[in-house]
Design an enzyme around this catalytic site. Structure first.
Site, PDB file in Angstrom:
ATOM      1  N   HIS A  76       2.821 -10.206   7.799  1.00 26.46           N
ATOM      2  CA  HIS A  76       1.773 -10.539   8.153  1.00 26.46           C
ATOM      3  C   HIS A  76       1.364 -12.236   8.363  1.00 26.46           C
ATOM      4  O   HIS A  76       0.557 -12.607   9.232  1.00 26.46           O
ATOM      5  CB  HIS A  76       0.471  -9.886   6.944  1.00 26.46           C
ATOM      6  CG  HIS A  76      -0.901  -9.753   7.651  1.00 26.46           C
ATOM      7  ND1 HIS A  76      -1.919  -9.367   6.807  1.00 26.46           N
ATOM      8  CD2 HIS A  76      -1.401  -9.826   8.833  1.00 26.46           C
ATOM      9  CE1 HIS A  76      -2.967  -9.276   7.544  1.00 26.46           C
ATOM     10  NE2 HIS A  76      -2.705  -9.617   8.779  1.00 26.46           N
ATOM     11  N   GLU A 130       2.292  -1.414   4.058  1.00 26.02           N
ATOM     12  CA  GLU A 130       1.698  -1.973   2.962  1.00 26.02           C
ATOM     13  C   GLU A 130       2.567  -1.621   1.707  1.00 26.02           C
ATOM     14  O   GLU A 130       3.143  -0.547   1.488  1.00 26.02           O
ATOM     15  CB  GLU A 130       0.421  -1.454   2.348  1.00 26.02           C
ATOM     16  CG  GLU A 130      -0.707  -1.989   3.403  1.00 26.02           C
ATOM     17  CD  GLU A 130      -1.298  -3.295   3.126  1.00 26.02           C
ATOM     18  OE1 GLU A 130      -0.846  -3.943   2.292  1.00 26.02           O
ATOM     19  OE2 GLU A 130      -2.083  -3.649   3.987  1.00 26.02           O
ATOM     20  N   HIS A 184       3.002  -6.232   4.897  1.00 28.87           N
ATOM     21  CA  HIS A 184       2.185  -6.598   4.108  1.00 28.87           C
ATOM     22  C   HIS A 184       2.166  -6.457   2.534  1.00 28.87           C
ATOM     23  O   HIS A 184       3.093  -5.624   2.071  1.00 28.87           O
ATOM     24  CB  HIS A 184       0.687  -5.838   4.242  1.00 28.87           C
ATOM     25  CG  HIS A 184       0.205  -5.899   5.738  1.00 28.87           C
ATOM     26  ND1 HIS A 184      -0.613  -6.785   6.282  1.00 28.87           N
ATOM     27  CD2 HIS A 184       0.607  -4.996   6.596  1.00 28.87           C
ATOM     28  CE1 HIS A 184      -0.794  -6.412   7.444  1.00 28.87           C
ATOM     29  NE2 HIS A 184      -0.066  -5.403   7.789  1.00 28.87           N
ATOM     30  N   ASP A 192       0.963 -12.787   3.167  1.00 24.46           N
ATOM     31  CA  ASP A 192       1.710 -11.579   2.628  1.00 24.46           C
ATOM     32  C   ASP A 192       2.668 -11.362   4.021  1.00 24.46           C
ATOM     33  O   ASP A 192       2.344 -11.531   5.103  1.00 24.46           O
ATOM     34  CB  ASP A 192       0.832 -10.449   2.202  1.00 24.46           C
ATOM     35  CG  ASP A 192      -0.026 -10.001   3.434  1.00 24.46           C
ATOM     36  OD1 ASP A 192      -0.600 -10.864   4.196  1.00 24.46           O
ATOM     37  OD2 ASP A 192      -0.037  -8.910   3.722  1.00 24.46           O
TER      38      ASP A 192
HETATM   39 ZN   LIG Z   1      -1.673  -8.106   5.170  1.00 23.55          ZN
END
Ligand SMILES: [Zn+2]
Length: 219
Positions: A132, A94, A29, A142
């Site tokens: 994602h 992330e 992400h 993303d």
């Molecule tokens: Zn995401």
């Protein structure tokens, strides 16, 4: 010498993996936030009910928020290779990035160091490293068109792309069939599917379906 990483910044937003599921995917992400600090705050706020296992800062710093054997809340609704509840089946990473600019070299290097460790711990093949947007096409974008999937692929950290020639009349059903075989099984229309495949493999691709869109999906 002991390493200080990952730095722990525990999030309350997690639960047990359901139905005895184990990580078989790694979902990448971007945070789409102004700073890593802002993102950490969001990912640890019970009110928002979101989290991830790891956050990699733009400066390459690695932060862990949820233990790998737990179910973090990063993927949401979607599907990959015919399977739902992606949160129970995955590790979420992330990347501190607003989504509008390239990913920094220290951040990419840290990702390239972290991925093989997770892949080895859970026996996840390169094909199990996804974005994602791969599992939630049309809903999520993303890690976005700036993310260097080709670099991961060359390093054996994402599906190898052979760009094999395919015998094709450029039919959209043939494209869909190839996309499904590569994991894009979410129920979306042809345009959304093409957008998702291009985000992953041909972010510079424009216009209608072309042979190159099929080639990147071929074995
Ligand atoms: Zn995401």
């Amino acid at each position: 010498m002991r390493t200080a990483e990952p730095l722990w910044h525990p999030s309350p937003n997690f639960g047990p993996r359901r139905d005895g599921l184990r990580p078989e995917l790694i979902v990448l992400h971007y945070t789409a936030m102004e700073s890593a600090g802002d993102a950490l705050q969001r990912l640890c706020d019970p009110q928002f009910e979101v989290s991830a296992h790891y956050l990699i800062r733009a400066d390459g710093g690695l932060v862990q928020l949820v233990a790998e054997d737990m179910r973090a809340w990063h993927a949401g609704a979607g599907e990959w290779a015919g399977r739902g509840d992606i949160n129970s089946r995955s590790i979420g990473i992330e990347l501190d990035n607003r989504g509008t600019h390239p990913f920094s070299e220290p951040q990419m290097r840290k990702l390239e160091a972290l991925l093989p460790q997770i892949m080895q711990r859970w026996n996840i093949p390169p094909e199990g490293v996804i974005g994602h947007s791969d599992m939630a096409p049309g809903r999520k974008w993303d890690p976005g068109p700036r993310f260097d999937w080709a670099r991961l692929s060359r390093g054996g950290l994402a599906r190898a792309v052979t760009a094999a020639p395919v015998a094709t009349g450029l039919r959209s059903d043939q494209f869909r069939q190839l996309a499904r075989a590569r994991g894009f099984t979410a129920d979306v229309d042809d345009t959304t599917l093409l957008q998702a495949v291009r985000l992953r493999y041909r972010p510079w691709g424009r216009g209608g379906l072309c042979a190159a869109d099929l080639q990147v999906l071929a074995e």
